[in-house]
Design an enzyme around this catalytic site. Structure first.
Site, PDB file in Angstrom:
ATOM      1  N   THR A  34       0.843  -1.194   0.000  1.00 25.40           N
ATOM      2  CA  THR A  34       0.000   0.000   0.000  1.00 25.40           C
ATOM      3  C   THR A  34       0.878   1.244   0.000  1.00 25.40           C
ATOM      4  O   THR A  34       2.049   1.196   0.382  1.00 25.40           O
ATOM      5  CB  THR A  34      -0.934   0.035   1.223  1.00 25.40           C
ATOM      6  OG1 THR A  34      -0.160   0.235   2.413  1.00 25.40           O
ATOM      7  CG2 THR A  34      -1.739  -1.249   1.339  1.00 25.40           C
ATOM      8  N   TYR A 180       0.070  12.149  14.431  1.00 28.77           N
ATOM      9  CA  TYR A 180       0.956  11.264  13.673  1.00 28.77           C
ATOM     10  C   TYR A 180       1.670  10.288  14.601  1.00 28.77           C
ATOM     11  O   TYR A 180       1.678   9.071  14.369  1.00 28.77           O
ATOM     12  CB  TYR A 180       1.964  12.111  12.901  1.00 28.77           C
ATOM     13  CG  TYR A 180       2.894  11.330  12.015  1.00 28.77           C
ATOM     14  CD1 TYR A 180       2.476  10.872  10.769  1.00 28.77           C
ATOM     15  CD2 TYR A 180       4.200  11.052  12.414  1.00 28.77           C
ATOM     16  CE1 TYR A 180       3.337  10.152   9.947  1.00 28.77           C
ATOM     17  CE2 TYR A 180       5.065  10.341  11.602  1.00 28.77           C
ATOM     18  CZ  TYR A 180       4.627   9.897  10.379  1.00 28.77           C
ATOM     19  OH  TYR A 180       5.476   9.187   9.569  1.00 28.77           O
TER      20      TYR A 180
END
Length: 278
Positions: A34, A180
């Site tokens: 991905t 994040y």
């Protein structure tokens, strides 16, 4: 005096076993990557194909996927049929699309969950929408990829390797990186937990936690921030340079290949020797 007895015929020696293939040879294996349209994901897809794997490249950037496929085609033959890629334009937050793509890829040997996004905001300015968006891609997208890949391997009764993408951000606090860093820390826990659950099926699960790498994602911070950060990383690194996508792809290849056959639940940190702070 009787004549000497004839010497018995020596037993024929068994033929030596055929040489084992090089540990990094992925010929005949199927990989699913991905985030393959650019940056680290693209470097991973190209490298896995270059050593023989058929790589299924997934990303929502269809044009970028086409460029990755062109690079794979230009890499030259690595296995009997040469490097090859199949493209899957999809968003990793769409579980049904991801499931369909993994099913179409057939039984997997390797999965590399690289897709991710960056978001910067202070703790006090972080909204629920910010947190949801980052976790949807950086954690849930990785979780879904791992689930579908592991199910594919278990159903086929074959061992495999799953590699997730964490970050050096999990090792040091940095202003503005709450969403994040938290999502990447969750990836680390996912990696370790899945390693304990998938190990009995012969499936290894490891993570790569890069330091600063020169990618389109880091370039979005702007030229001034990019230059300042890279200068700091060069000072902190004993190697006196910043990372490139291929540096991280080499780490993924190690974890995907038989060279790391006794490694699972580990976090590999290719960061140029930069530890804390990074």
């Amino acid at each position: 005096m009787p004549p000497p007895e004839p010497e018995p015929h020596p037993k024929p020696r068994p033929a030596p076993p055929p040489p084992a293939p090089p540990p990094y040879d992925l010929t005949g294996r199927t990989a699913f990557v991905t985030g393959a349209a650019g940056g680290i994901g693209r470097a991973v897809a190209v490298l896995l194909a270059a050593v023989g794997a058929h790589v299924h490249c997934a990303d929502r950037d269809e044009a970028g996927l086409g460029q990755t496929a062109a690079l794979i085609a230009a890499a030259g033959a690595a296995g009997p049929a040469g490097p090859a890629a199949t493209l899957h334009p999809l968003d990793v937050t769409d579980r049904s699309s991801l499931r369909a793509a993994v099913a179409a890829a057939g039984p997997l040997d390797i999965a590399a969950a690289i897709a991710g996004i960056m978001h910067t905001s202070s703790v006090l300015e972080t909204s629920d929408e910010d947190l949801d968006r980052v976790f949807d891609v950086n954690f849930k997208g990785v979780l879904h990829t791992c689930q579908e890949a592991a199910r594919s391997m278990i159903a086929a009764g074959r061992p495999g390797s799953i590699v997730t993408m964490a970050s050096g951000a999990v090792d040091a606090a940095q202003p503005g990186l709450l969403c994040y860093s938290a999502a990447k820390a969750a990836v680390v826990q996912l990696t370790k937990t899945l390693a304990t659950e998938a190990g009995p099926h012969g499936i290894r699960v490891n993570a790569v936690a890069p330091g600063w790498v020169r990618t389109p994602m880091t370039a979005r911070h702007g030229a001034e921030v990019q230059e300042r950060t890279e200068a700091m990383m060069v000072r902190l690194s004993p190697l006196r340079r910043v990372g490139e996508p291929v540096d991280i792809a080499q780490a993924v290849l190690y974890l995907a290949s038989d060279a790391s056959s006794f490694m699972t639940g580990q976090i590999l940190r290719p960061n140029g020797g930069v530890a804390m702070p990074w």
